[in-house]
Design a protein around this motif. Structure first.
Motif, short mmCIF file in Angstrom:
data_model
loop_
_atom_site.label_atom_id
_atom_site.label_comp_id
_atom_site.label_asym_id
_atom_site.label_seq_id
_atom_site.Cartn_x
_atom_site.Cartn_y
_atom_site.Cartn_z
N VAL A 1 3.92 7.18 -6.27
CA VAL A 1 3.26 6.43 -7.34
C VAL A 1 1.74 6.61 -7.23
O VAL A 1 1.03 6.69 -8.23
N GLU A 2 1.29 6.73 -6.01
CA GLU A 2 -0.13 7.00 -5.78
C GLU A 2 -0.51 8.31 -6.50
O GLU A 2 -1.55 8.41 -7.13
N ARG A 3 0.37 9.28 -6.39
CA ARG A 3 0.15 10.56 -7.04
C ARG A 3 0.13 10.42 -8.57
O ARG A 3 -0.73 10.97 -9.25
N LEU A 4 1.10 9.65 -9.07
CA LEU A 4 1.16 9.40 -10.51
C LEU A 4 -0.16 8.87 -11.03
O LEU A 4 -0.70 9.35 -12.03
N SER B 1 11.23 -1.73 -11.94
CA SER B 1 11.52 -3.15 -11.67
C SER B 1 10.28 -3.90 -11.17
O SER B 1 10.28 -5.13 -11.10
N SER B 2 9.23 -3.17 -10.83
CA SER B 2 7.99 -3.82 -10.40
C SER B 2 7.16 -4.30 -11.60
O SER B 2 6.18 -5.02 -11.43
N TYR B 3 7.56 -3.85 -12.78
CA TYR B 3 6.81 -4.20 -13.99
C TYR B 3 7.54 -5.28 -14.78
O TYR B 3 8.77 -5.31 -14.84
N THR B 4 6.77 -6.15 -15.40
CA THR B 4 7.31 -7.26 -16.17
C THR B 4 7.02 -7.05 -17.66
O THR B 4 5.86 -6.90 -18.03
N GLN C 1 1.61 -6.55 -6.49
CA GLN C 1 2.82 -5.79 -6.77
C GLN C 1 2.57 -4.30 -6.73
O GLN C 1 3.38 -3.52 -6.26
N LYS C 2 1.40 -3.92 -7.22
CA LYS C 2 1.10 -2.49 -7.26
C LYS C 2 0.86 -1.95 -5.86
O LYS C 2 1.33 -0.86 -5.52
N GLU C 3 0.17 -2.72 -5.03
CA GLU C 3 -0.05 -2.29 -3.64
C GLU C 3 1.29 -2.16 -2.93
O GLU C 3 1.51 -1.21 -2.17
N ARG C 4 2.18 -3.11 -3.19
CA ARG C 4 3.50 -3.06 -2.58
C ARG C 4 4.24 -1.80 -3.03
O ARG C 4 4.87 -1.10 -2.23
N LEU C 5 4.11 -1.52 -4.32
CA LEU C 5 4.77 -0.34 -4.88
C LEU C 5 4.21 0.94 -4.26
O LEU C 5 4.96 1.86 -3.90
N PHE C 6 2.89 1.01 -4.13
CA PHE C 6 2.27 2.17 -3.48
C PHE C 6 2.86 2.36 -2.08
O PHE C 6 3.16 3.46 -1.65
N HIS C 7 3.03 1.23 -1.40
CA HIS C 7 3.53 1.27 -0.02
C HIS C 7 4.98 1.73 0.04
O HIS C 7 5.36 2.56 0.87
#
Lengths: 193, 193
Positions: free
Chosen positions: B120-123, B24-27, B109-115
């Motif tokens: 996801v950081e691992r991915l 859902s973080s991706y558009t 958005q990506k930083e938020r997702l990492f948090h």
DNA sequence: CGTCTATTTGAATGTACTCAAAAGCGGTGG
DNA sequence: CCACCGCTTTTGAGTACATTCAAATAGACG
């Protein structure tokens, strides 16, 4: 160990305990000039941080030609990533060019560290992406630059490494014969003639 | 979105909720053939996952020569990592070779997702290391292989990409003129003459 | 069927390579 | 302190791989 701690603190935010946890997962080792820390065919069971000294990481073609992928000096990492991550035979050789001191970690220790301190995952993500950018530049240079442009690009990009390696090593890195490198250097010094 | 979910599940272990959070973080976005999603000089404010279609990621020399760094088809990522991470002007161009559908995410958005989801950081660490290995192979090929070896290596490594691109694109990728690529192909088909 | 783009062919040229030999350079021992 | 050895760098001559520019041919699309 100071240099390693500084390296980490510059890249991720960690508490003193976490920093201690990270650095204590690494084992200091010394390597003598000309010694190998990895040979193609072996499983690479370590990842090393260079504290002191220098290494070349290279590939050997079936007919014995040596192609240097990169030089590692202080604050660089040495490993065959594919072999280390997937426990498959290494494609690369890693050899000390000067007497060296490194900090090494095993696959298991690193997984444990990732588990106990997730920020480390971030550190390696960042580091890996930086290498990726450097590799992309290298690909562009290898495919699009002339030999002379690759030579000048190298000494500009890596002024610290340049004085520490021989012509033969440099030639192997930029992908020319050592004879041709010699001719290029003369031509750069004396553009006439 | 299925292809993206499969991609993630194959690489890291996540709960259904986490998977939902990630996707859902991706558009979703569509891109028409020949359109650019990035030009050198711009700040690259996105990272995209290719759901469908193909792209070329290339560098333009001062005299206008195009050097293709890589092709991105389904399940590849498109971005100028250096520009995306450090918010500096991009060096690369990214252009659709076919009509395409991508999933994009911004830096914030990506930083938020990492948090919110540290796995996801691992991915991205894993993905980045894989790219790194591919880049290393490419460097070895560019410096040590003949043009013909590079050509054969490409069609063997990327049989899915090979039929979807023109000779001109392929020539730019392996670093030869299109005329020479044409001659090589003939010579491979008819080794005599 | 004509137009536009992509691919192939030809001829001359250049960049970088190979092999062989000479020169330079640093260390070691007499 | 100099002579010799091994290793690195340079020079020379001939060659090969790949390029450039120009033109011909083939394919794709409306």
């Amino acid at each position: 160990m100071e240099i390693f701690k500084e390296y980490i603190k510059k890249r991720i935010s960690v508490t003193d305990e976490q920093l201690e946890l990270i650095t204590s997962s690494y084992t200091p080792t010394t390597v003598k000039r000309k010694n190998f820390v990895l040979r193609a065919g072996e499983i690479c069971n370590f990842e090393g941080f260079v504290k002191k000294g220098s290494f070349k990481i290279f590939y050997l073609t079936p007919n014995g030609e040596e192609h240097i992928l990169y030089f590692a000096i202080e604050e660089w990492w040495i490993s065959d990533i594919a072999s280390f991550n997937d426990q498959e035979p290494a494609q690369l050789y890693i050899q000390a060019l000067e007497d060296a001191e490194i900090l090494v970690i095993s696959r298991e220790q690193k997984e444990r560290l990732f588990h106990n301190c997730p920020q480390v995952e971030r550190l390696f993500r960042i580091m890996s992406q930086r290498s990726q950018v450097a590799s992309q530049h290298r690909i562009i240079a290898a495919l699009g630059f002339t030999a002379q442009e690759r030579y000048l690009d190298f000494i500009k990009r890596y002024p610290k490494i340049y004085p520490r390696i021989s012509n033969l090593q440099l030639a192997s890195y930029i992908g020319v014969s050592q004879e041709f490198l010699s001719r290029m250097k003369r031509q750069i010094l004396k553009p006439n003639k």
